[in-house]
Design an enzyme around this catalytic site. Structure first.
Site, PDB file in Angstrom:
ATOM      1  N   ASN A   9      13.584 -10.389  95.048  1.00  0.00           N
ATOM      2  CA  ASN A   9      12.314 -10.046  95.036  1.00  0.00           C
ATOM      3  C   ASN A   9      11.704 -11.419  95.526  1.00  0.00           C
ATOM      4  O   ASN A   9      11.572 -12.084  94.543  1.00  0.00           O
ATOM      5  CB  ASN A   9      11.025  -9.505  94.756  1.00  0.00           C
ATOM      6  CG  ASN A   9       9.856  -9.431  95.621  1.00  0.00           C
ATOM      7  OD1 ASN A   9       9.413 -10.049  96.690  1.00  0.00           O
ATOM      8  ND2 ASN A   9       9.038  -8.789  95.296  1.00  0.00           N
ATOM      9  N   LYS A  11       9.375 -12.862  97.099  1.00  0.00           N
ATOM     10  CA  LYS A  11       8.010 -12.760  97.612  1.00  0.00           C
ATOM     11  C   LYS A  11       8.204 -13.609  98.613  1.00  0.00           C
ATOM     12  O   LYS A  11       8.342 -14.231  99.428  1.00  0.00           O
ATOM     13  CB  LYS A  11       6.699 -13.179  95.944  1.00  0.00           C
ATOM     14  CG  LYS A  11       7.509 -12.007  94.978  1.00  0.00           C
ATOM     15  CD  LYS A  11       6.579 -12.659  94.244  1.00  0.00           C
ATOM     16  CE  LYS A  11       6.690 -11.176  93.075  1.00  0.00           C
ATOM     17  NZ  LYS A  11       6.308 -11.341  91.457  1.00  0.00           N
ATOM     18  N   HIS A  96       5.083  -2.332  95.346  1.00  0.00           N
ATOM     19  CA  HIS A  96       4.497  -3.321  95.455  1.00  0.00           C
ATOM     20  C   HIS A  96       3.400  -4.117  94.574  1.00  0.00           C
ATOM     21  O   HIS A  96       2.533  -3.267  95.090  1.00  0.00           O
ATOM     22  CB  HIS A  96       5.257  -4.922  95.944  1.00  0.00           C
ATOM     23  CG  HIS A  96       5.205  -6.163  94.523  1.00  0.00           C
ATOM     24  ND1 HIS A  96       4.438  -6.187  93.830  1.00  0.00           N
ATOM     25  CD2 HIS A  96       6.576  -6.153  93.688  1.00  0.00           C
ATOM     26  CE1 HIS A  96       5.121  -7.725  92.799  1.00  0.00           C
ATOM     27  NE2 HIS A  96       6.131  -6.728  93.307  1.00  0.00           N
ATOM     28  N   GLU A  98       1.952  -6.202  94.016  1.00  0.00           N
ATOM     29  CA  GLU A  98       0.541  -7.456  94.559  1.00  0.00           C
ATOM     30  C   GLU A  98       0.316  -6.705  96.102  1.00  0.00           C
ATOM     31  O   GLU A  98      -0.633  -6.832  96.617  1.00  0.00           O
ATOM     32  CB  GLU A  98       1.919  -8.259  94.783  1.00  0.00           C
ATOM     33  CG  GLU A  98       1.827  -9.420  93.673  1.00  0.00           C
ATOM     34  CD  GLU A  98       3.308  -9.965  93.573  1.00  0.00           C
ATOM     35  OE1 GLU A  98       4.302 -10.000  94.451  1.00  0.00           O
ATOM     36  OE2 GLU A  98       3.252 -10.457  92.159  1.00  0.00           O
ATOM     37  N   GLU A 168       7.496  -1.174  86.991  1.00  0.00           N
ATOM     38  CA  GLU A 168       7.387  -3.198  87.254  1.00  0.00           C
ATOM     39  C   GLU A 168       6.000  -2.955  86.676  1.00  0.00           C
ATOM     40  O   GLU A 168       4.794  -2.825  87.063  1.00  0.00           O
ATOM     41  CB  GLU A 168       7.042  -3.452  88.511  1.00  0.00           C
ATOM     42  CG  GLU A 168       8.500  -3.651  89.638  1.00  0.00           C
ATOM     43  CD  GLU A 168       8.551  -4.571  90.337  1.00  0.00           C
ATOM     44  OE1 GLU A 168       9.208  -5.811  89.770  1.00  0.00           O
ATOM     45  OE2 GLU A 168       7.647  -5.147  91.051  1.00  0.00           O
ATOM     46  N   GLY A 174       5.901 -11.277  86.082  1.00  0.00           N
ATOM     47  CA  GLY A 174       5.533 -13.171  86.738  1.00  0.00           C
ATOM     48  C   GLY A 174       4.578 -13.662  85.465  1.00  0.00           C
ATOM     49  O   GLY A 174       4.146 -14.723  85.333  1.00  0.00           O
ATOM     50  N   SER A 214       9.048  -9.423  84.843  1.00  0.00           N
ATOM     51  CA  SER A 214      10.129 -11.252  84.227  1.00  0.00           C
ATOM     52  C   SER A 214      11.835 -11.044  83.226  1.00  0.00           C
ATOM     53  O   SER A 214      11.673 -11.176  82.127  1.00  0.00           O
ATOM     54  CB  SER A 214       8.818 -11.619  83.046  1.00  0.00           C
ATOM     55  OG  SER A 214       7.549 -11.847  83.368  1.00  0.00           O
TER      56      SER A 214
HETATM   57  C1  PEP Z   1       8.466  -8.255  90.344  1.00  0.00           C
HETATM   58  O1  PEP Z   1       7.359  -9.261  91.871  1.00  0.00           O
HETATM   59  O2  PEP Z   1       8.686  -7.889  91.257  1.00  0.00           O
HETATM   60  C2  PEP Z   1       8.653  -9.018  89.545  1.00  0.00           C
HETATM   61  C3  PEP Z   1       9.981  -8.453  88.849  1.00  0.00           C
HETATM   62  O3  PEP Z   1       8.141 -10.405  89.490  1.00  0.00           O
HETATM   63  P1  PEP Z   1       9.253 -11.675  88.263  1.00  0.00           P
HETATM   64  O4  PEP Z   1      10.257 -11.022  87.654  1.00  0.00           O
HETATM   65  O5  PEP Z   1       8.975 -12.929  88.471  1.00  0.00           O
HETATM   66  O6  PEP Z   1       8.151 -11.215  87.217  1.00  0.00           O
END
Ligand code: PEP
Length: 251
Positions: A9, A11, A96, A98, A168, A174, A214
């Site tokens: 992703n 973003k 997601h 976000e 998630e 992040g 992460s």
């Molecule tokens: C994400 O935004 O879907 C995600 C898992 O980000 P990160 O791997 O940076 O934590």
């Protein structure tokens, strides 16, 4: 059908030129490699058609990170599922955290997006996951179950079979804080049991459920070795080919 999937992703990162360079480099890195998972990259909308043209889509599937909850018409600035489909992309990341948090995506909106995605022959990668206060109160299972009950559990069994779930935890996205292997496995096992209760064991066993938050080259091997973790949704580590490839190679 249940598959191992590593999905990036991106973003809101990378200009078109930078994104094309990243996709081309990944394509070269994966050419001829023996892969034990499907690979997907979720790019900004404007990259989709160019990235599809630049990669071998038999090796790298391309995903949008969102789509409109309307079919077409006077919705300035929106991108419809049929437009995404017309680029050659195959997946849409939906729900997601976000988008839920910053753009007010509710379950009602997500139901419309999931329906349009499926109607256009695209695969939704449907995200769910709890915030830290919910985890601290040990209420993550009920929270995630409610997210699913309000959205994808309303699908017919035939449609549900077409989707991918990504768990998630918001506190892990992040932040550099990964859910422990045990936390991730336990929650994914819970999600699979909830799918079984709703749609039956066969559909539950056939659903790909990813972990995101992460995930990196170091923790991916242990995470992906868990019985209910079918891969990862990868944010930051999908922006560098070496890091992303190392996660792909964890399978
Ligand atoms: C994400 O935004 O879907 C995600 C898992 O980000 P990160 O791997 O940076 O934590």
């Amino acid at each position: 059908m249940r598959k191992n999937i590593v999905a990036g992703n991106w973003k809101m990162n990378k200009t078109l030129q930078e994104g094309l360079a990243l996709a081309t480099e990944l394509n070269e890195a994966l050419a001829g490699a023996k892969l034990n998972c499907d690979v997907v990259i979720g790019t900004p909308f404007i990259h989709l058609a160019s990235v599809v043209a630049a990669v071998d889509t038999k090796v790298i599937g391309v995903a949008a990170q969102n789509c409109a909850n309307k079919e077409s018409g006077a919705y300035t600035g929106e991108i419809s599922a049929s437009m995404v489909k017309s680029t050659g992309a195959e997946y849409v990341i939906l729900g997601h955290s976000e988008r839920r948090e910053y753009y007010g995506e509710t379950s009602a909106i997500l139901n419309e997006k999931v329906a349009l995605t499926l109607a256009n022959g695209l695969t939704p990668i449907y995200c769910c996951g709890e915030a830290l206060d919910v985890r601290n109160a040990n209420e993550q299972n009920a929270f995630v179950k409610n997210q699913l009950d309000e959205t994808v559990f309303n699908l017919s069994a035939d449609d549900f079979k077409k989707i991918v779930i990504a768990y998630e935890p918001i506190w892990a996205i992040g932040t550099g804080v990964t859910a422990s292997t045990e936390q991730a496995q336990d929650t994914l096992a819970f999600i699979r049991s909830a799918i079984a209760a709703k749609f039956g064991q066969e559909i539950a066993d056939g659903t790909s459920i990813l972990y995101g938050g992460s995930c990196n080259a170091k923790n991916a091997p242990e995470l992906f070795a868990q019985p209910d973790i079918d891969g990862g949704l990868i944010g930051g580590a999908s922006l560098k080919v070496a890091d992303f490839k190392a996660i792909i190679d964890a399978f």
